[in-house]
Design an enzyme around this catalytic site. Structure first.
Site, PDB file in Angstrom:
ATOM      1  N   CYS A 175       0.866  -1.181   0.000  1.00 43.88           N
ATOM      2  CA  CYS A 175       0.000   0.000   0.000  1.00 43.88           C
ATOM      3  C   CYS A 175       0.899   1.225   0.000  1.00 43.88           C
ATOM      4  O   CYS A 175       2.027   1.177  -0.480  1.00 43.88           O
ATOM      5  CB  CYS A 175      -0.956  -0.015   1.191  1.00 43.88           C
ATOM      6  SG  CYS A 175      -0.125   0.061   2.779  1.00 43.88           S
ATOM      7  N   HIS A 192      -3.748   9.035   4.076  1.00 43.03           N
ATOM      8  CA  HIS A 192      -4.061   7.594   3.939  1.00 43.03           C
ATOM      9  C   HIS A 192      -5.516   7.375   4.346  1.00 43.03           C
ATOM     10  O   HIS A 192      -5.844   7.325   5.522  1.00 43.03           O
ATOM     11  CB  HIS A 192      -3.127   6.785   4.840  1.00 43.03           C
ATOM     12  CG  HIS A 192      -3.137   5.311   4.596  1.00 43.03           C
ATOM     13  ND1 HIS A 192      -4.191   4.513   4.945  1.00 43.03           N
ATOM     14  CD2 HIS A 192      -2.216   4.499   4.023  1.00 43.03           C
ATOM     15  CE1 HIS A 192      -3.917   3.268   4.625  1.00 43.03           C
ATOM     16  NE2 HIS A 192      -2.721   3.224   4.056  1.00 43.03           N
TER      17      HIS A 192
END
Length: 631
Positions: free
Chosen positions: A26, A553
């Site tokens: 990620c 995020h």
């Protein structure tokens, strides 16, 4: 060259390539699914230059790298066979979770999308009950019958809805799952009950039952269906799967559900309901005290989801006593939250949390803000909830109060409980006890109180010294420079320590702040350049004009959505100004998928700054002042 060495060191200390069943990355971390989670040498991994920390979460072994994660990932692919074998494979072998964890995950994931509809319908049923009691409406009127249809539909057709949501959790076709649930409600099937409680299928006896509003039969049926569907997909040619797999699954699962899974599930639900009723018969007071006092711990660990199917099973048979005893704990928490609100006049952030938590409980019956925002933060208050909840639960249990519909326990759902007078006494005593105990004994430990007093003294002294220095200081250029970051989101402000991910909460990624978004848009907090936009669209890294490196995020573990519900509006290298749209995301869909949307905003190059100062506001609108970077 350093990426190549780091990649090799990580693979060596992870247990070797043969220990990896799946690898993705990620915005900041490598996410491994390992065959054996005991093989990695965590301490060596943490000590590697370039590794910030190691996290085990959600069945994954995560190595946190930071902004360079994509480079390390590419080196791992170059120097291993993962890219050609087991990396990113949808069928990769995943580590097995504990049985109880899997069961609760399925129950939670299947029921949580339905809770808003169930709660709304439950409140409507409560209002209809009150309207009839006051004579404002007739039970035979068209108005009542139409509204009753809206209130009863989600419960009556629960097998259909659960067929869909449970199939999603088990990884099966949700529409075929819905058909399996619907088959139990179809008039041809329900019409068999008119001829008795037994029938036959190919000469095999079938015990007939009313499956409206049932839970356990569908869970069992869909669980078996998920395995049958996977098996058929392995043996049937792809060109024929579109119609042949659903056909065979329905032909097999629907009769088996009618003959075996359905009756078995009903018997399970009835057995649990009978056990609770037995305990109530032996001692309603003791049963109420145990449930009212200890249900809090089930909520903390997410185990309360296991209670909801039992509640629904009870309601299928008419009424449920658990919700009434459970309500005592909710109102005890409301009392504690209200007391904290009254006592925290000087702590604006805490006062805001306590006020919103109180309203959340009283108006919506939602306890999580109080549990995680107050009780677990100030553990001194937990015994107050246990005591107050146990007393209120004992009162409701002793007087055999019960719910007539599934509702969230709040002020609007009072009409769904009988006898309503005793229920009111139980919840009022719980709330009063929680309020009084917190006011009398406080919510902070003595050490916390002393520390706060010392902080107040030091702050006062500092202010005096600053006042004196300001008088003698010359009006020259300020020694410190600062950069202000505007909020990229609209929502509730949280400390990084409240983010349920150690890599963020422990500051390994850098200093910053978190926001629980209420609007699905990420706007640029600075003027600068887009450094990276993750393929999955859930994270972006920006470089500000003044040198700040900002990671935004969206959500926790949302990389697992593989881009679903995220639409990036920029790409790497784009110039952006404050307020430019970076990412659109579907907030409700992300929540429905079971992901926490809390969004960390991290200053990756924290070491370049003397301080990172957070806003003191408890909520922000996009483009409000959020962080100040002091150079």
């Amino acid at each position: 060259m350093k990426y190549e060495k780091l990649a090799k060191d990580i693979m060596q200390n992870i247990g070797g390539e043969e220990n990896v069943s799946n690898l993705v990355h990620c915005a900041t971390r490598l996410r491994f699914n390992l065959k054996d989670n005991q093989l990695p040498d965590k301490e060596k991994l943490k000590s590697l230059e370039g590794v910030l920390t190691v996290v085990e979460s959600g069945g994954q072994f995560q190595v946190v790298i930071g902004n360079d994660v994509s480079h390390v990932y590419q080196e791992i692919k170059k120097t291993s066979n993962l890219d050609h074998g087991n990396s990113d494979s949808a069928d990769a072998e995943l580590p097995k979770e504990k049985l109880m964890s899997r069961i609760f995950a399925v129950i939670s994931g299947s029921l949580s999308p339905l809770l808003p509809a169930m709660a709304g319908a439950g409140i409507l049923k409560a209002f209809l009950t009150l309207f009839i009691s006051f004579g404002w409406i007739s039970a035979e009127s068209g108005t009542y019958l139409i509204l009753a249809a809206a209130a009863n539909a989600v419960f009556y057709f629960l097998p259909i809805f659960l067929g869909v949501t449970a199939s999603i959790k088990f990884g099966a076709n949700p529409y075929v799952g819905g058909v399996i649930g619907a088959s139990l409600m179809e008039p041809n099937f329900t019409g068999l009950l008119a001829n008795g409680d037994t029938s036959s299928f190919l000469g095999i006896p079938v015990v007939l039952m009313d499956y409206s509003a049932t839970v356990f039969p569908v869970f069992v049926a869909i669980w078996i269906f998920s395995y049958v569907e996977k098996w058929f997909k392995k043996i049937i040619h792809k060109e024929l799967q579109t119609f042949l797999v659903p056909l065979l699954c329905m032909v097999i699962i629907v009769p088996l559900t009618a003959m075996i899974f359905g009756p078995f599930g009903v018997y399970i639900g009835n057995a649990i309901a009978d056990a609770i009723n037995y305990l109530m018969g032996v001692s309603g007071l003791l049963t109420g005290a145990v449930i009212g006092g200890l249900i809090f711990f089930l909520v903390v660990f997410g185990l309360h989801w296991g209670i909801i199917p039992i509640v629904l099973a009870n309601l299928t048979n008419g009424t449920d006593p658990i919700l009434a005893m459970w309500a005592a704990s909710n109102f005890a928490m409301a009392g504690v939250a209200l007391a904290v609100f009254l006592k925290s006049k000087k702590e604006k952030a805490l006062r805001s949390i306590a006020g919103s938590s109180t309203l959340s409980l009283l108006l919506a019956g939602v306890s999580e803000p109080t549990v995680y925002g107050i009780l677990l933060r100030y553990k001194r208050t937990i015994p107050y909830v246990i005591i107050a909840g146990a007393i209120g639960g004992a009162i409701n249990g002793a007087f055999h109060t019960y719910a007539t519909a599934f509702v969230f326990q709040n002020v609007f759902s009072i009409g769904a409980f009988e006898p309503v007078g005793y229920y009111l006494i139980g919840i009022a005593v719980s709330m009063a006890m929680g309020l009084i105990l917190t006011i009398l004994f406080g919510y902070q430990d003595k050490k916390e109180v002393a520390a706060n007093e010392q902080v107040t003294v030091n702050t006062t002294e500092n202010e005096k010294n600053m006042d004196q220095s300001e008088v003698s200081a010359s009006p020259v250029e300020p020694i410190l420079k600062k950069e202000v970051l505007l909020s990229p989101l609209t929502g509730e402000v949280k400390s990084l320590t409240e983010v349920p991910d150690p890599a963020f909460a422990e500051g390994a990624m850098g200093k910053g702040i978190a926001i629980v978004p209420t609007v699905g848009q990420v706007l640029s907090p600075v003027n600068g350049i887009v450094g990276t936009v993750l393929k999955s669209g859930h994270a972006v890294i920006l470089m500000s004009e003044n040198g700040g490196e900002i990671l935004i995020h969206v959500g926790i573990n949302t990389v697992q959505l593989k881009g679903q519900h995220f639409t990036p509006r920029v790409k790497a290298g784009d110039q952006v100004k404050q307020g430019d749209l970076l990412i659109d995301f579907d907030l409700e869909k992300i929540k429905e998928a079971g992901y926490n949307p809390i969004t960390p905003i991290i200053i990756s190059n924290t070491a370049d700054y003397l301080d990172v100062i957070e806003t003191t506001n408890s909520s922000v609108t996009a483009q409000d002042k959020l962080l100040t970077l002091v150079v």
